[in-house]
Design a protein around this motif. Structure first.
Motif, PDB file in Angstrom:
ATOM      1  N   PHE A 156       0.905  -1.401  -0.018  1.00 36.75           N
ATOM      2  CA  PHE A 156       0.069   0.067   0.013  1.00 36.75           C
ATOM      3  C   PHE A 156       0.915   1.349   0.080  1.00 36.75           C
ATOM      4  CE2 PHE A 156      -2.446   3.178   2.391  1.00 36.75           C
ATOM      5  CZ  PHE A 156      -3.214   3.420   1.750  1.00 36.75           C
ATOM      6  N   TYR A 157       2.004   1.248   0.659  1.00 39.16           N
ATOM      7  CA  TYR A 157       2.915   2.408   0.916  1.00 39.16           C
ATOM      8  C   TYR A 157       3.591   2.642  -0.596  1.00 39.16           C
ATOM      9  CZ  TYR A 157       1.733   2.175   5.608  1.00 39.16           C
ATOM     10  OH  TYR A 157       1.181   2.046   6.856  1.00 39.16           O
ATOM     11  N   GLY A 158       3.853   1.524  -1.195  1.00 43.44           N
ATOM     12  CA  GLY A 158       4.402   1.433  -2.344  1.00 43.44           C
ATOM     13  C   GLY A 158       3.480   2.251  -3.545  1.00 43.44           C
ATOM     14  N   ALA A 159       2.142   1.835  -3.394  1.00 42.80           N
ATOM     15  CA  ALA A 159       1.290   2.259  -4.179  1.00 42.80           C
ATOM     16  C   ALA A 159       1.010   3.795  -3.956  1.00 42.80           C
ATOM     17  CB  ALA A 159      -0.221   1.612  -3.848  1.00 42.80           C
ATOM     18  N   LEU A 160       1.112   4.295  -2.781  1.00 43.80           N
ATOM     19  CA  LEU A 160       1.119   5.771  -2.468  1.00 43.80           C
ATOM     20  C   LEU A 160       2.340   6.390  -2.993  1.00 43.80           C
ATOM     21  CD1 LEU A 160      -0.258   5.806   1.316  1.00 43.80           C
ATOM     22  CD2 LEU A 160      -1.369   6.110  -0.951  1.00 43.80           C
ATOM     23  N   LEU A 161       3.094   5.964  -2.873  1.00 40.77           N
ATOM     24  CA  LEU A 161       4.665   6.459  -3.575  1.00 40.77           C
ATOM     25  C   LEU A 161       4.391   6.631  -5.068  1.00 40.77           C
ATOM     26  CD1 LEU A 161       7.271   8.002  -3.077  1.00 40.77           C
ATOM     27  CD2 LEU A 161       8.528   5.488  -3.094  1.00 40.77           C
ATOM     28  N   GLY A 162       3.929   5.437  -5.685  1.00 43.76           N
ATOM     29  CA  GLY A 162       3.911   5.419  -7.095  1.00 43.76           C
ATOM     30  C   GLY A 162       2.690   6.607  -7.482  1.00 43.76           C
ATOM     31  N   GLU A 163       1.588   6.817  -6.893  1.00 41.75           N
ATOM     32  CA  GLU A 163       0.887   7.862  -7.066  1.00 41.75           C
ATOM     33  C   GLU A 163       1.486   9.297  -6.978  1.00 41.75           C
ATOM     34  OE1 GLU A 163      -2.678   7.827  -7.928  1.00 41.75           O
ATOM     35  OE2 GLU A 163      -2.117   5.906  -8.602  1.00 41.75           O
ATOM     36  N   VAL A 164       2.355   9.228  -6.034  1.00 38.85           N
ATOM     37  CA  VAL A 164       3.038  10.749  -5.760  1.00 38.85           C
ATOM     38  C   VAL A 164       3.854  11.248  -6.983  1.00 38.85           C
ATOM     39  CG1 VAL A 164       4.588  12.018  -4.334  1.00 38.85           C
ATOM     40  CG2 VAL A 164       2.824  10.810  -3.179  1.00 38.85           C
ATOM     41  N   MET A 184       3.211  13.827 -10.011  1.00 35.69           N
ATOM     42  CA  MET A 184       4.189  14.934 -10.096  1.00 35.69           C
ATOM     43  C   MET A 184       4.673  14.971 -11.698  1.00 35.69           C
ATOM     44  SD  MET A 184       7.867  14.828  -8.485  1.00 35.69           S
ATOM     45  CE  MET A 184       8.693  13.633  -9.486  1.00 35.69           C
ATOM     46  N   LEU A 185       4.843  13.877 -12.204  1.00 35.00           N
ATOM     47  CA  LEU A 185       5.284  13.968 -13.633  1.00 35.00           C
ATOM     48  C   LEU A 185       4.070  14.339 -14.559  1.00 35.00           C
ATOM     49  CD1 LEU A 185       7.134  10.499 -13.612  1.00 35.00           C
ATOM     50  CD2 LEU A 185       8.102  12.895 -13.496  1.00 35.00           C
ATOM     51  N   ILE A 186       2.883  14.005 -14.197  1.00 35.89           N
ATOM     52  CA  ILE A 186       1.763  14.490 -14.955  1.00 35.89           C
ATOM     53  C   ILE A 186       1.672  15.935 -14.783  1.00 35.89           C
ATOM     54  CG2 ILE A 186      -0.765  14.402 -15.082  1.00 35.89           C
ATOM     55  CD1 ILE A 186       0.549  12.259 -16.435  1.00 35.89           C
ATOM     56  N   ALA A 187       1.757  16.410 -13.425  1.00 39.05           N
ATOM     57  CA  ALA A 187       1.719  17.855 -13.249  1.00 39.05           C
ATOM     58  C   ALA A 187       2.629  18.701 -14.188  1.00 39.05           C
ATOM     59  CB  ALA A 187       1.778  18.113 -11.907  1.00 39.05           C
ATOM     60  N   LEU A 188       3.986  18.212 -14.080  1.00 40.33           N
ATOM     61  CA  LEU A 188       4.945  18.903 -14.827  1.00 40.33           C
ATOM     62  C   LEU A 188       4.689  18.760 -16.172  1.00 40.33           C
ATOM     63  CD1 LEU A 188       7.997  17.584 -13.291  1.00 40.33           C
ATOM     64  CD2 LEU A 188       7.355  19.791 -13.190  1.00 40.33           C
ATOM     65  N   TYR A 205      -5.126   7.896  -1.641  1.00 40.61           N
ATOM     66  CA  TYR A 205      -4.699   8.194  -3.271  1.00 40.61           C
ATOM     67  C   TYR A 205      -4.940   9.419  -3.666  1.00 40.61           C
ATOM     68  CZ  TYR A 205      -3.836   3.253  -4.953  1.00 40.61           C
ATOM     69  OH  TYR A 205      -3.020   2.267  -5.226  1.00 40.61           O
ATOM     70  N   ILE A 206      -6.089  10.167  -3.215  1.00 43.52           N
ATOM     71  CA  ILE A 206      -6.177  11.658  -3.466  1.00 43.52           C
ATOM     72  C   ILE A 206      -5.260  12.817  -2.770  1.00 43.52           C
ATOM     73  CG2 ILE A 206      -7.947  13.376  -3.108  1.00 43.52           C
ATOM     74  CD1 ILE A 206     -10.087  11.623  -3.844  1.00 43.52           C
ATOM     75  N   ILE A 207      -5.227  12.099  -1.530  1.00 42.66           N
ATOM     76  CA  ILE A 207      -4.051  12.821  -0.731  1.00 42.66           C
ATOM     77  C   ILE A 207      -2.588  12.956  -1.488  1.00 42.66           C
ATOM     78  CG2 ILE A 207      -2.858  13.205   1.393  1.00 42.66           C
ATOM     79  CD1 ILE A 207      -5.470  12.204   2.827  1.00 42.66           C
ATOM     80  N   ALA A 208      -2.442  11.604  -1.994  1.00 36.28           N
ATOM     81  CA  ALA A 208      -1.036  11.379  -2.417  1.00 36.28           C
ATOM     82  C   ALA A 208      -1.059  12.107  -3.839  1.00 36.28           C
ATOM     83  CB  ALA A 208      -0.783   9.697  -2.716  1.00 36.28           C
ATOM     84  N   GLU A 209      -1.989  12.216  -4.503  1.00 30.00           N
ATOM     85  CA  GLU A 209      -2.025  12.861  -5.640  1.00 30.00           C
ATOM     86  C   GLU A 209      -2.091  14.253  -5.647  1.00 30.00           C
ATOM     87  OE1 GLU A 209      -5.167   9.595  -7.658  1.00 30.00           O
ATOM     88  OE2 GLU A 209      -5.735  11.331  -6.924  1.00 30.00           O
ATOM     89  N   ILE A 210      -2.592  15.143  -4.803  1.00 27.36           N
ATOM     90  CA  ILE A 210      -2.402  16.187  -4.398  1.00 27.36           C
ATOM     91  C   ILE A 210      -0.992  16.698  -3.732  1.00 27.36           C
ATOM     92  CG2 ILE A 210      -2.970  18.163  -2.670  1.00 27.36           C
ATOM     93  CD1 ILE A 210      -5.699  16.990  -2.716  1.00 27.36           C
ATOM     94  N   LEU A 211      -0.303  15.897  -3.055  1.00 29.33           N
ATOM     95  CA  LEU A 211       0.998  15.869  -2.868  1.00 29.33           C
ATOM     96  C   LEU A 211       1.811  15.991  -4.015  1.00 29.33           C
ATOM     97  CD1 LEU A 211       3.244  16.242  -0.403  1.00 29.33           C
ATOM     98  CD2 LEU A 211       3.204  13.794  -0.266  1.00 29.33           C
ATOM     99  N   GLY A 212       1.735  14.862  -4.914  1.00 28.04           N
ATOM    100  CA  GLY A 212       2.591  14.780  -6.087  1.00 28.04           C
ATOM    101  C   GLY A 212       2.484  16.079  -7.055  1.00 28.04           C
ATOM    102  N   ALA A 213       1.158  16.693  -7.181  1.00 27.70           N
ATOM    103  CA  ALA A 213       1.189  17.581  -7.820  1.00 27.70           C
ATOM    104  C   ALA A 213       1.686  18.970  -7.262  1.00 27.70           C
ATOM    105  CB  ALA A 213      -0.655  18.100  -7.851  1.00 27.70           C
ATOM    106  N   TRP A 214       1.720  19.151  -5.883  1.00 28.14           N
ATOM    107  CA  TRP A 214       2.508  20.127  -5.141  1.00 28.14           C
ATOM    108  C   TRP A 214       3.865  19.966  -5.435  1.00 28.14           C
ATOM    109  CZ3 TRP A 214       5.515  19.863  -0.397  1.00 28.14           C
ATOM    110  CH2 TRP A 214       5.869  21.123  -0.065  1.00 28.14           C
ATOM    111  N   LEU A 215       4.509  18.682  -5.489  1.00 28.32           N
ATOM    112  CA  LEU A 215       5.973  18.555  -5.749  1.00 28.32           C
ATOM    113  C   LEU A 215       6.143  18.838  -7.306  1.00 28.32           C
ATOM    114  CD1 LEU A 215       6.644  15.358  -4.148  1.00 28.32           C
ATOM    115  CD2 LEU A 215       7.279  17.496  -3.067  1.00 28.32           C
ATOM    116  N   GLY A 216       5.389  18.667  -7.922  1.00 32.07           N
ATOM    117  CA  GLY A 216       5.612  18.892  -9.274  1.00 32.07           C
ATOM    118  C   GLY A 216       5.469  20.416  -9.513  1.00 32.07           C
TER     119      GLY A 216
END
Length: 307
Positions: A76-84, A88-92, A149-160
């Motif tokens: 599950f933690y690997g899945a969250l990291l994958g979502e982040v 992030m790459l999609i945001a870029l 997943y949604i929290i991880a996606e928001i975090l990934g967009a923020w990193l991007g």
């Protein structure tokens, strides 16, 4: 002696006859009961054929997955990291597309395929709250997994956004302006909302269909990337040619939150709060509804087409 033998013989014949009688009775019972069971099975099959939407809202994820068990799995933690990482790459990519324009949609499509193929094995590559909400609504994903997943996606967009903004600051005056969502003009709420709804429904529909090809990762990624490219093209054409608005769409609530959709000034608190609610409605709530519509349209068509 002869009389004794005859008595024993009569007893044996009676026993045989009684055994034969019980056997005949059991055979008759089985003959009577067999058609009944067949009739029940036929009735069940007939009812199943009549109700083609049987199991439409059934769970399509693991029954054991709950808030008590999901955090115990390292997968599950690997899945969250994958979502982040994936978001992030999609945001870029979305930030770059907003600067470079529609001419680079083909390059964007190939880049999306690469990102989806890279992270699919970790989390299924949702990478968008539109898709995640659609997965939850159609019971393909548990609520707790969807929220995380949604929290991880928001975090990934923020990193991007941090990475993109960092390069912008390093470029100084020669750099492009950081992409932001322009304010929705007065009376343009429903025009922008309908574009977001349409694009999100297309993305949700394509993602739902792509799940059918999950054994082939490349096919899965190609179907989704094609759907995203189609949504972007339709968004550009509809918004520019028919509605006369400045392409105010992004089709990703996590990325939209990073593009300054919230107003920072106003005459009073009520005006600022109204602007925040309007931005959340256009770029978060309505796109997620569109994603759910796309998923359900796909499932509806699939159920109708099944034998």
């Amino acid at each position: 002696m002869a009389t004794k033998k005859s008595k024993t013989s009569t007893k044996s014949t009676k026993a045989k006859s009684t055994k034969g009688g019980t056997a005949e009775k059991s055979v008759k019972k089985s003959e009577i009961e067999a058609p009944k069971t067949n009739t029940v099975e036929e009735t069940k099959n007939a009812n199943a054929k009549k109700s083609c939407f049987c199991g439409f809202f059934a769970k399509k994820y693991e029954e054991k997955e709950s808030i008590l068990t999901i955090f115990k799995s390292h997968k599950f933690y690997g899945a969250l990291l994958g979502e982040v990482i994936g978001t992030m790459l999609i945001a870029l990519l979305l930030f770059a597309l907003s600067l470079m324009g529609i001419a680079n949609v083909a390059m964007y499509t190939f880049a999306v395929i690469a990102v989806l193929v890279a992270v699919y094995a970790f989390s299924g590559a949702c990478l968008n709250p539109i898709v995640t909400v659609g997965m939850m609504a159609t019971r393909r994903m548990s609520v707790i997994r969807g929220i995380m997943y949604i929290i991880a996606e928001i975090l990934g967009a923020w990193l991007g956004w941090l990475i993109f903004n960092g390069f912008h600051l390093a470029g100084g005056e020669t750099a492009y302006d950081v992409p932001t969502m322009s304010a929705v003009a007065e009376g343009g709420f429903w025009m922008v909302a309908m574009v977001e709804l349409l694009g999100a429904a297309i993305i949700g529909f394509f993602f739902s269909r792509a799940i059918e090809y999950k054994r082939s990762t490349f096919t899965f990624a190609a179907v989704i990337a094609g759907g995203m490219a189609l949504a972007v093209l339709i968004g550009y054409v509809v918004s520019a040619a028919f509605l006369g608005i400045n392409s105010n769409f992004i089709f990703n609530p996590a990325v939209a939150l990073m593009m300054q959709i919230f107003p920072t000034a106003g005459e009073n608190f009520g005006e600022i709060f109204g602007g925040v609610c309007q931005a959340l409605s256009i770029y978060a709530l309505i796109p997620m509804i569109g994603g759910v519509i796309g998923f359900y349209l796909s499932d509806f068509a699939k159920k109708l087409s099944e034998d």
